[in-house]
Design a protein around this motif. Sequence first.
Motif, mmCIF file in Angstrom:
data_model
loop_
_atom_site.group_PDB
_atom_site.id
_atom_site.type_symbol
_atom_site.label_atom_id
_atom_site.label_comp_id
_atom_site.label_asym_id
_atom_site.label_seq_id
_atom_site.Cartn_x
_atom_site.Cartn_y
_atom_site.Cartn_z
ATOM 1 N N ARG A 241 0.810 -1.215 0.000
ATOM 2 C CA ARG A 241 0.000 0.000 0.000
ATOM 3 C C ARG A 241 0.850 1.275 0.000
ATOM 4 O O ARG A 241 0.569 2.193 -0.774
ATOM 5 N N ASN A 242 1.873 1.330 0.809
ATOM 6 C CA ASN A 242 2.650 2.568 0.879
ATOM 7 C C ASN A 242 3.248 2.985 -0.459
ATOM 8 O O ASN A 242 3.029 4.121 -0.890
ATOM 9 N N LEU A 244 2.217 2.141 -3.291
ATOM 10 C CA LEU A 244 1.081 2.449 -4.159
ATOM 11 C C LEU A 244 0.600 3.870 -3.956
ATOM 12 O O LEU A 244 0.326 4.598 -4.917
ATOM 13 N N VAL A 245 0.479 4.238 -2.692
ATOM 14 C CA VAL A 245 0.001 5.590 -2.377
ATOM 15 C C VAL A 245 0.965 6.614 -2.967
ATOM 16 O O VAL A 245 0.558 7.621 -3.569
ATOM 17 N N THR A 246 2.242 6.345 -2.830
ATOM 18 C CA THR A 246 3.242 7.277 -3.366
ATOM 19 C C THR A 246 3.141 7.372 -4.880
ATOM 20 O O THR A 246 3.040 8.467 -5.441
ATOM 21 N N GLY A 248 0.738 6.506 -6.886
ATOM 22 C CA GLY A 248 -0.531 7.107 -7.288
ATOM 23 C C GLY A 248 -0.542 8.609 -7.046
ATOM 24 O O GLY A 248 -1.014 9.383 -7.876
ATOM 25 N N GLY A 249 -0.022 8.987 -5.909
ATOM 26 C CA GLY A 249 -0.003 10.410 -5.549
ATOM 27 C C GLY A 249 0.795 11.234 -6.546
ATOM 28 O O GLY A 249 0.335 12.276 -7.032
ATOM 29 N N PHE A 250 1.967 10.726 -6.888
ATOM 30 C CA PHE A 250 2.798 11.467 -7.848
ATOM 31 C C PHE A 250 2.190 11.431 -9.248
ATOM 32 O O PHE A 250 2.273 12.401 -9.991
ATOM 33 N N ARG A 252 -0.833 11.512 -9.914
ATOM 34 C CA ARG A 252 -1.839 12.560 -9.871
ATOM 35 C C ARG A 252 -1.228 13.946 -10.058
ATOM 36 O O ARG A 252 -1.792 14.809 -10.752
ATOM 37 N N ILE A 282 -3.969 2.102 -10.282
ATOM 38 C CA ILE A 282 -3.606 2.117 -8.868
ATOM 39 C C ILE A 282 -4.844 2.136 -7.980
ATOM 40 O O ILE A 282 -4.885 1.452 -6.950
ATOM 41 N N GLU A 283 -5.854 2.837 -8.437
ATOM 42 C CA GLU A 283 -7.096 2.811 -7.653
ATOM 43 C C GLU A 283 -7.644 1.391 -7.559
ATOM 44 O O GLU A 283 -8.137 0.978 -6.518
ATOM 45 N N GLU A 286 -5.582 -0.487 -5.072
ATOM 46 C CA GLU A 286 -5.879 -0.045 -3.703
ATOM 47 C C GLU A 286 -7.160 -0.668 -3.169
ATOM 48 O O GLU A 286 -7.224 -1.112 -2.026
#
Lengths: 451, 125
Positions: A241-242, A244-246, A248-250, A252, A282-283, A286
């Motif tokens: 998850r971590n 992935l969040v990174t 996905g965040g970037f 975006r 990525i969504e 998640e």
Amino acid sequence: MTDLAKFRKLTEIMHKDMDLDRRMYCILTCATAGHAFGFSRAFLLLVNEKTNVLEGKMGVGPTSQEDAESIWSRMSMEDKSLEELLTEYDKMLDIQSMPLYSLVKKFHIPLSEENELLVRCLKEKQAFKVTTASQDKRVSKEFAELLGVEEFVCIPLVVENEAIGVLLADNRYSWRSISEDDIHSLSFFVQHMAVAIKEARLYQRLSENQKKLREMEKELHRAGTLISLGEVAAHLAHEIRNPLVTIGGFARSIYKIAEGNVNEPQIIEKLIKRAKTIIIEIERLESLLSETLDFVHTSKPVFQLKDLNEVVEEISDLIEEELKSKNIKLLCYLSPLPYIRIDEDQIKQVLFNLIQNAIDSMPQGGKLHIKTEREKDFVKMEVTDTGQGIPADIKDEIFSPFFTTKTHGSGLGLSIVKHIAEQHGGRVKLKSRENKETSFIVYLPVPISEN
Amino acid sequence: MYELLVVENEESLRKLYQEELEEEGYGVVCVSSAKEALDKIREGHFHLVVLDIKMPGMDGLELLGKMLGEERKIPVIINSAYPRYKSDFMSWAAEAFIVKSSNLGELKDTIKKVLTKYYPDENKV
């Protein structure tokens, strides 16, 4: 039996091991051996303390007149000592193969039948001799017919003032009448042997408990692996998850930057498209992770009262086409069932996993039976295939997580089935005959209000 | 300007939060452990803490417990990968609980909401 040395020898043989069957055989062999007590037949009945029933355990002797005569002529030629006779027992495979076994199993006398002679023998701790069983009011007709003789003797096995069973002896094939002396010496013998029987019974019970404990230990061990599986999944999910969040965040932020920049429309458009794909994928990952974490941690079932047959019907409709294409014939036998408390989705999962296994075990096609019925306080659901069966040596392992015999598959299917059944307060049983069939039987409890 | 303290042990996530939250107009300080966070909190100029739970050493919930003992109350938003911590009673001490996501929309909205609730008289963004 006046010879004390012989008596001592016998006690010695008897105490060689703790096996209850062997000890019973010793006593009965003595009762029937020509150079000991010489009765035609002898039976041992013991009290089952759980059910309060006097149950036939073992019988020694011939099954017919011809049998008797051939045994006796052989015996007189061979002149075997008691010890030799007893070693014959050790060659025997199991007591169920003994000739009198089927008769012995019919002796089943509830202690509540206080008028029955054998029960009186137990309660009054006294030996009885019957000379005309068919006329005797103390003997029930059924019992007399079962035994098939007029004359017999019954002697209680008493240990510390408690009667634990009865020895029954007759002269069915010699027709010799039973003398007071016979009864007296046999009583003396039985009295001394009762302790050995009680001891062996206690030992047997102890061994059974030990076996149960060992099984429980195994069970716990298996449960242990299941927990660690959950931990592994949770850990994995967190580790994924971590990043992935990174990512996905970037992705975006790339998307946002590109979107606002209109200097080079073509390149920007490409950037936007790609970033968008990254975001969508990525969504998806998640949400998959959230579901996994939810399954691992909050797989507590949500119970509802439901007719299991409805679930079975729904699933069988769903799989019909697939089965047809694989040349498997589906046969459902659904008996009317009481409502039970189930988590429908989880039970569907159970059925699905079992059916999937069944399909996999019949690559050439075959028959799939799904049967439901009530059995006492449980609703039983049986899924049977006509596939290759499960070898005995892996029967213990098939419910363990990650265990699989397939080239594909996670090895989690059956451990999930077991886990779900247990969460429902039920269990799963496996019956399999190699190259013939395999049944998985799921037992789910009927709620008390439905009983 | 509102000052936010982000407690997150993953370096790349810190980078992400730093960029995104600064873009929203906050002053952002990121620390990688609960211990560092406690030191920063005691310096005393943060308006809000964004807190990860699962961290090596002291975890987020323990830090939350320590913060309850501090004189000055700072609102905390828990940002965790584990939805199940939501039912941990310590989580109740936090102002909000959100599940980590690459979509920072929910986090940003929650930050805004909590700040407006806690500091209604200030109008700093």
